[in-house]
Design an enzyme around this catalytic site. Structure first.
Site, PDB file in Angstrom:
ATOM      1  N   CYS A 157      22.659  23.039   1.977  1.00 64.28           N
ATOM      2  CA  CYS A 157      23.424  23.214   3.217  1.00 64.28           C
ATOM      3  C   CYS A 157      22.730  24.225   4.132  1.00 64.28           C
ATOM      4  O   CYS A 157      22.667  24.021   5.339  1.00 64.28           O
ATOM      5  CB  CYS A 157      24.824  23.746   2.931  1.00 64.28           C
ATOM      6  SG  CYS A 157      25.641  22.987   1.536  1.00 64.28           S
ATOM      7  N   ASP A 158      22.234  25.311   3.572  1.00 66.13           N
ATOM      8  CA  ASP A 158      21.832  26.455   4.401  1.00 66.13           C
ATOM      9  C   ASP A 158      20.339  26.774   4.386  1.00 66.13           C
ATOM     10  O   ASP A 158      19.884  27.639   5.136  1.00 66.13           O
ATOM     11  CB  ASP A 158      22.598  27.719   3.941  1.00 66.13           C
ATOM     12  CG  ASP A 158      24.110  27.515   4.018  1.00 66.13           C
ATOM     13  OD1 ASP A 158      24.550  26.803   4.932  1.00 66.13           O
ATOM     14  OD2 ASP A 158      24.824  28.058   3.161  1.00 66.13           O
ATOM     15  N   CYS A 218      24.733  27.279  -1.520  1.00 64.69           N
ATOM     16  CA  CYS A 218      24.257  25.906  -1.342  1.00 64.69           C
ATOM     17  C   CYS A 218      22.963  25.866  -0.538  1.00 64.69           C
ATOM     18  O   CYS A 218      22.987  25.954   0.694  1.00 64.69           O
ATOM     19  CB  CYS A 218      25.340  25.080  -0.645  1.00 64.69           C
ATOM     20  SG  CYS A 218      24.804  23.419  -0.241  1.00 64.69           S
TER      21      CYS A 218
END
Ligand code: NAP
Length: 308
Positions: free
Chosen positions: A136-137, A133
């Site tokens: 997200c990261d 993701c």
């Protein structure tokens, strides 16, 4: 007393089903699951949902969907259904705490989850340089070289997003042709920070000698068979999704891939159980198509309940 309708899952399909069912006075109960809002909560700009000419952020859009469903009386439980008994009506659903709820009709809109490569090192390094993701990261990978595995829209989108942080993004794809849509592919091709490495597969993700952190990937050319090592600070896997149908195995008919089989638009193999969104759609998988089938499932459930 049994609920008229329980909706399992809370992406665009579930929320739209809830909106329609609530407006039809079915007082739906929705189980939002571990990731309320579903996959759109881990994406950024949604540019292809009609009605938002300037685009909208995925999480914000799901927040609007939720509010609209709640406005007409949808009850939302932040729990997760872990078992179902569809052998007789009312159906019995069990949540993560072991509590049960009965339902005259059910809409399954549990969506899909990102797939992983399943190669050595992937599990060990997940969260330590390996991710599924970018949204997200991505911010953890500033001014470094990262790889993105895949050749579809997800891979293009993730690669494009990662260039906000990374100094270089290599898209590693197993063949020469891309499944991605023309517009997404072109955007990636036009991005000077993105490099395309085609005809290559990742055989192993390798950790640094002294710590649990990605060092790079062992890759293999699919044409020549030549193996090499690619140093990478981050590696994002963007190779598609698997439907979340584990709890329905043996209870609803499904394809070998796990996608639910539906007939007459949203009917599953059990009368009174309907499916909407990605859980029964291996082909289109768009927010707008998920919302459309959510609407259809609610109308089908309403008709079914009226007839029983
Ligand atoms: P996808 O279209 O199924 O593409 C998956 C990609 O991963 C393919 O290029 C595939 O290669 C590759 N792949 C699969 N398994 C692999 C493996 N084991 N090793 C190496 N490569 C592997 O999935 P997606 O990109 O997630 O897109 C899914 C749907 O969502 C599509 O309908 C897409 O349009 C949509 N989507 C839309 C947007 C947007 O419009 N903003 C963004 C993301 C996704 P092959 O091509 O060789 O099979």
């Amino acid at each position: 007393m049994a609920r008229k309708l329980v909706i399992i899952g809370s992406g665009p399909a579930g929320y739209t089903a809830a909106l329609y069912a609530a407006r039809a006075d079915l007082a739906p109960l929705m189980y939002a699951g571990l990731q309320p809002g579903g996959q759109l909560t881990i994406t950024t700009d949604v540019e292809n949902y009609p009605g938002f000419p300037d685009g909208i952020m995925g999480p914000e859009m799901m927040e609007l969907f939720r509010k609209q469903a709640e406005r007409f009386g949808t009850e939302i439980d932040i729990g997760r259904i872990t078992d179902v008994d569809f052998s007789k009506r009312p159906f019995v659903l069990t949540d993560g705490k072991g509590e049960t709820v009965e339902a005259e009709a059910v809409i399954v809109s549990t969506g899909a989850t990102a797939r992983l490569l399943g190669v050595p090192g992937e599990d060990h390094l997940m969260g330590y340089g390996v991710s599924a993701c970018a949204t997200c990261d991505g911010a953890f990978f500033r001014d470094v070289h990262v790889g993105v595995v895949g050749g579809g829209d997800s891979a293009m989108e993730e690669a494009d997003f990662l260039t906000k942080f990374a100094s270089k993004v290599s898209i590693l794809h197993r063949r020469e042709d891309f499944r991605a849509s023309k517009i997404m592919l072109k955007r990636a091709e036009d991005n000077p920070k993105i490099e395309f490495v085609t005809n290559v597969v990742v055989d192993e993700m390798v950790a640094q000698d002294d710590k649990r952190k990605l060092k790079g990937a062992k890759v293999r050319n699919t044409v020549s068979g030549e193996e090499s090592f690619m140093e990478l600070d981050g590696l994002f896997v963007a190779i598609g999704h698997s439907p979340n149908t584990e709890i329905f195995k043996g209870k609803l008919d499904m394809f070998d891939t796990g996608y639910l089989k539906v007939t007459e638009f949203t009917k599953t193999s059990v009368e009174g159980v309907f499916a909407a969104g990605d859980v029964a759609d291996s082909k289109y998988r768009q927010a707008i198509t998920a919302a459309g089938t959510g609407c259809m499932a609610a109308l089908d459930a309403e008709r079914f309940l009226a007839g029983h």
